[in-house]
Design an enzyme around this catalytic site. Structure first.
Site: not given
Length: 285
Positions: A54, A98, A121
Site C-alpha cells: 500500500k 491494518q 478504509d
C-alpha cells in the site's frame, strides 16, 4: 459458456491514473501531498507485506505515507491513543489500521478511534451507517471497489438478485448495503444458512466473501451469473471454484487480479477525497 473476466487490474489502473492526477493538482494547490498514515501492530508477515504494498502504491500516485509500527504487546488503550493522535493531526488526511490486529486488542475500539473524515478504509460504524443510509461518507474499500468494477463493465444491478456469502463488518455486510442502495434484491448467506447451494443457484450476482477456499462450487451457479470472488486463500485460491464457475458464469473475477487491485485503488482515491474535503473545510471556515 465461458465467463468474461472482470479485470480488476485494468480498471484499477485507470482509477490510479485519475488519483495521481488529482494528487498532483492537490500538491500544486496546497504545497503538500495528500498523506495516508498506516498503522501496523505486531510483526505478522502477511500484514507487513500488505502495508508495504500500500505504501508503494501511495508513492506511485503521489500520496505521502507515514508508517506507524507498534509492537505486538501494544494494548487497546495505547493503540486507541495513537490513532486519536493521528486523527487530530491536520497533516494526516487518511488513516489505515491494518487488520487483523493481535487477538488481545479490541479491534472495533481501535477502528472507532479513527475520525470519520479520515476513515478512508471505511471501517467505522459512521462509515457503515453512511453506506446503509446512502449518505456522504467513505465506502469500505473492498465493497466500494467491487461496485466500481461492476460499473466499469456496465453490469446492471437494479432489480437483480444478489447473494452475498459472508457477513463480516468490513466486507459482507457493507457490500450488501451498497448493492441494496443500487436497487438490487440482496440475500445474505453465512455459516448457519441451510442449503447454501440452492440459495446461490437463485442469484444473478454472487459475491463470495467468506474466506474458505472454493466454498462456492461452479455447479451451484445460475447460468450467466456474475461472480465476484472477494476471497483470498493460500496458493492464490479464492472462495469460488474458479475453473468450474468460469464455464457457467457470465462474468467472473480472477484471483488474484480481480477484487484485490480495486481495494487498494479505492483506498488511495478516498485518501485524496479526504485531503480535498479537509482543504475545502479550511477554506470555507
Amino acid at each position: 459458456m465461458t465467463a468474461r473476466i472482470l479485470d480488476g487490474t485494468a480498471v484499477a489502473r485507470t482509477l490510479l491514473e485519475q488519483t495521481a492526477s488529482r494528487a498532483l493538482a492537490f500538491l500544486q494547490c496546497t504545497g503538500r501531498a495528500p498523506l495516508l498514515a498506516t498503522v501496523l501492530v505486531g510483526d505478522d508477515p502477511a500484514s507487513q507485506t500488505y502495508v508495504r504494498m500500500k505504501r508503494s502504491r501511495c508513492a506511485r500516485v503521489g500520496i505521502e505515507s507515514r508508517a506507524v509500527e507498534l509492537p505486538a504487546s501494544t494494548t487497546t488503550e495505547e493503540l486507541v491513543a495513537r490513532i486519536a493522535e493521528l486523527s487530530a493531526d491536520p497533516l494526516v488526511d487518511g488513516i489505515l489500521l491494518q487488520h487483523p490486529v493481535p487477538g488481545h486488542i479490541d479491534e472495533r475500539a481501535a477502528f472507532e478511534a479513527i475520525a470519520p473524515g479520515k476513515d478512508v478504509d471505511g471501517v467505522t460504524m459512521h462509515s457503515f451507517a453512511a453506506m446503509a443510509f446512502g449518505e456522504p461518507g467513505f465506502h469500505s474499500c473492498t465493497p466500494g471497489g467491487i461496485l466500481r468494477l461492476l460499473d466499469a463493465y456496465g453490469i446492471p444491478l437494479a432489480g437483480r438478485h444478489a447473494v452475498v456469502v459472508g457477513r463480516s463488518p468490513i466486507l459482507g455486510k457493507p457490500v450488501g448495503m451498497l448493492l441494496l442502495a443500487r436497487n438490487a434484491t440482496v440475500t445474505y448467506c453465512h455459516s448457519r444458512t441451510e442449503d447454501l447451494a440452492s440459495v446461490v443457484g437463485t442469484a444473478d450476482i454472487v459475491v463470495a466473501a467468506v474466506g474458505k477456499p472454493e466454498l462456492v462450487r461452479g455447479a451451484w451457479l445460475k447460468p450467466g451469473a456474475v461472480v465476484v470472488d472477494a476471497g483470498y486463500n493460500p496458493g492464490n485460491v479464492g472462495d469460488v471454484e474458479y475453473v468450474a464457475a468460469s464455464e457457467r458464469a457470465g462474468f467472473i473475477t480472477p484471483v488474484p487480479g480481480g477484487v484485490g487491485p480495486m481495494t487498494i485503488a479505492l483506498l488511495l482515491a478516498q485518501t485524496v477525497d479526504a485531503a480535498e474535503a479537509a482543504e475545502k473545510s479550511l477554506v470555507t471556515a
